[in-house]
Scaffold this motif. Structure first.
Motif, PDB file in Angstrom:
ATOM      1  N   GLU A 255       0.810  -1.249  -0.087  1.00 44.23           N
ATOM      2  CA  GLU A 255      -0.122   0.016   0.125  1.00 44.23           C
ATOM      3  C   GLU A 255       0.686   1.346  -0.076  1.00 44.23           C
ATOM      4  O   GLU A 255       0.483   2.068  -0.691  1.00 44.23           O
ATOM      5  N   VAL A 258       2.450   1.799  -3.433  1.00 45.35           N
ATOM      6  CA  VAL A 258       1.440   2.149  -4.412  1.00 45.35           C
ATOM      7  C   VAL A 258       1.071   3.618  -4.221  1.00 45.35           C
ATOM      8  O   VAL A 258       0.770   4.584  -5.138  1.00 45.35           O
ATOM      9  N   ASP A 259       1.022   4.052  -2.767  1.00 47.82           N
ATOM     10  CA  ASP A 259       0.899   5.377  -2.572  1.00 47.82           C
ATOM     11  C   ASP A 259       1.513   6.277  -3.161  1.00 47.82           C
ATOM     12  O   ASP A 259       1.178   7.377  -3.698  1.00 47.82           O
ATOM     13  N   GLU A 262       1.040   6.548  -7.006  1.00 50.79           N
ATOM     14  CA  GLU A 262      -0.106   7.115  -7.298  1.00 50.79           C
ATOM     15  C   GLU A 262       0.216   8.870  -7.077  1.00 50.79           C
ATOM     16  O   GLU A 262      -0.176   9.504  -7.896  1.00 50.79           O
ATOM     17  N   ARG A 268      -3.004   4.129  -9.926  1.00 51.66           N
ATOM     18  CA  ARG A 268      -2.990   3.296  -8.811  1.00 51.66           C
ATOM     19  C   ARG A 268      -3.485   1.753  -9.448  1.00 51.66           C
ATOM     20  O   ARG A 268      -4.486   1.413  -9.480  1.00 51.66           O
TER      21      ARG A 268
END
Length: 456
Positions: A255, A258-259, A262, A268
């Motif tokens: 997470e 991917v944060d 993005e 994402r």
């Protein structure tokens, strides 16, 4: 007739830097560093005309084995990435060859920072940045993928799954776990994203980090054009966690990764998409590990390190079954039956192996000089290989006999036969009996090669 003096490597570097900078550069010291999959890496202590230090790194192909096109491509990648805001070393000079360097080369400024994965995972001085590093890695990858692909149009852009399968097929060594992976990947492939600059080896060990964050992204020799999520999946491969638990380099979560991605791109990827590329990366590393071992096994290059990698291929087989959810542990191999009578006195062969390994570790290694890093490294490999041999001797034939029985239940005499059946579709990769046979083979190898790799 007097022969003209040969240009040394130091002289060659000084001449190239002098031409590139338009001022006299002198080189005081050149020494080779470890690292680099196929290229040599040298640390260079240079000075400009006013005496200012100029710390430089040289990357070059081994003389006589150069690939000028690839070196030019790597140079183009660094420049394109720098223009996109990626933290990379500055290119100082590059060329197909030069007197004294005698191979395709790339000269860059030396960037300070830590690259050793274990230090990045554990160093107390890096505790603050470690909490943010997975997010920073995602952001850096996003910047890479925003690079201008027109500047790196010379890079390969073929289908990565086809490419890695072609490398595997060249071995002519059918492996059931690989066939299961190939079938699964083709059955579950996500939609393809527009091509971007893909680093190809973005992971712990190829990043320079200090207390402020990522200072440099290194080793662009595997860069290509492709689906950008490949880089994110590669970073999540279990091999690059170096024994730690967290999925992103052993220091962060998916997470967080991917944060950061993005934040840099506005994109994402889904969990399923990232999982597919992680599975692909695991298969890729399996095949590349076998490829590296082949350099020694074929007689092309004598190397203790490459030889030892051959016994580590089963680690990636195990990781592949894990990530695909296809591991079916049939249980521990049965204990070896009572030892057969022998004419030899004790210590037994297994005891001898353990004795030698312990002596090398506890008595000889500490006696090596502080500057014997390479010798210590080779000694660790020797000890590890001895331990593997000892575990194999102790294991006996029971596990192999059990595997033969499981293969026989599937109508196969060998693992190669099973691989062929999986590839043809005659046997399904998710069939319980197939999973059990393949898992049994992989676990038998892994319990000898590196039992610490097993998930608790």
């Amino acid at each position: 007739m007097t022969e003209s003096p040969t240009t040394t490597l130091a002289d060659g570097i000084a001449d190239v830097l002098t031409d590139a900078r338009g001022e006299t550069v002198t080189v005081a010291d050149v020494h080779r560093l470890t690292g680099g999959a196929s290229r040599q890496v040298w640390s260079v202590e240079a000075h400009t005309s006013d005496g200012s230090p100029l710390p430089v790194v040289l990357r070059r192909d081994p003389p006589g084995h150069g690939d000028a096109d690839r070196m030019r491509a790597e140079t183009a990648c660094l420049r394109a990435a720098a223009a996109a805001g990626v933290p990379v070393p500055q290119v100082l000079a590059a060329g197909d060859t030069a007197p004294g360097i005698d191979a395709p080369y790339l000269l860059m400024n030396r960037v300070d920072g830590e690259s050793l994965p274990r230090k990045l995972q554990r160093d107390p001085e890096l505790v603050a940045v470690r909490a943010e590093l997975a997010e920073q890695m995602g952001y850096a990858l996003g910047l890479i993928h925003r690079s201008d692909v027109a500047e790196v149009a010379m890079l390969d852009s073929g289908d990565p799954l086809d490419a890695i399968e072609a490398v595997y097929r060249e071995f002519d060594e059918p492996r059931p776990a690989v066939e299961m992976g190939l079938r699964w990947l083709r059955d579950h492939r996500p939609p393809v994203r527009p091509k971007a600059l893909v680093h190809g080896d973005f992971r712990m060990g190829n990043l320079l980090v200090d207390r402020t964050g990522i200072r440099g992204v290194l080793d662009w020799e595997l860069a290509h054009l492709g689906d950008p999520i490949e880089d994110l999946g590669w970073l999540c491969v279990r091999a690059w966690r170096f024994g730690a638990e967290l999925p992103v380099g052993g220091i962060g979560t998916r997470e967080q990764l991917v944060d950061g991605y993005e934040r840099a791109t506005g994109i994402r990827p889904s969990d399923a998409e990232l999982h597919w590329w992680e599975a692909y990366g695991t298969l890729r590393w399996l095949v590349l590990s076998r490829f590296q071992a082949q350099r020694h096994l074929s007689g092309e290059e004598f190397s203790l390190e490459l030889a030892s990698i051959g016994r580590r291929v089963c680690e990636s087989e195990y990781d592949l079954l894990l990530v695909l959810g296809l591991l079916d542990d049939p249980g521990e191999a049965p204990e070896r039956r009572s030892a057969t009578a022998t004419v030899h006195d004790r210590p037994t062969t297994n005891e001898i192996v353990d004795l030698v390994a312990t002596t090398l570790t506890d008595e000889i290694a500490p006696a090596l000089a502080d500057d014997s890093d390479q010798q210590r490294y080779l000694l660790r490999i020797c000890v590890n290989l001895l331990r593997i041999a000892g575990r194999e001797l102790a294991a006996g034939d029971d596990a192999a006999n059990a595997l033969r029985a499981r293969l026989g239940e599937l109508g196969c005499a060998t693992e190669a036969d099973l691989a062929t059946e999986i590839r043809s579709g005659a046997l399904g990769y998710d069939d319980v009996a197939v999973r059990r046979a393949v898992s049994s083979a992989v676990l038998t190898r892994l319990r000898v090669a590196n039992p610490r790799h097993l998930v608790p």
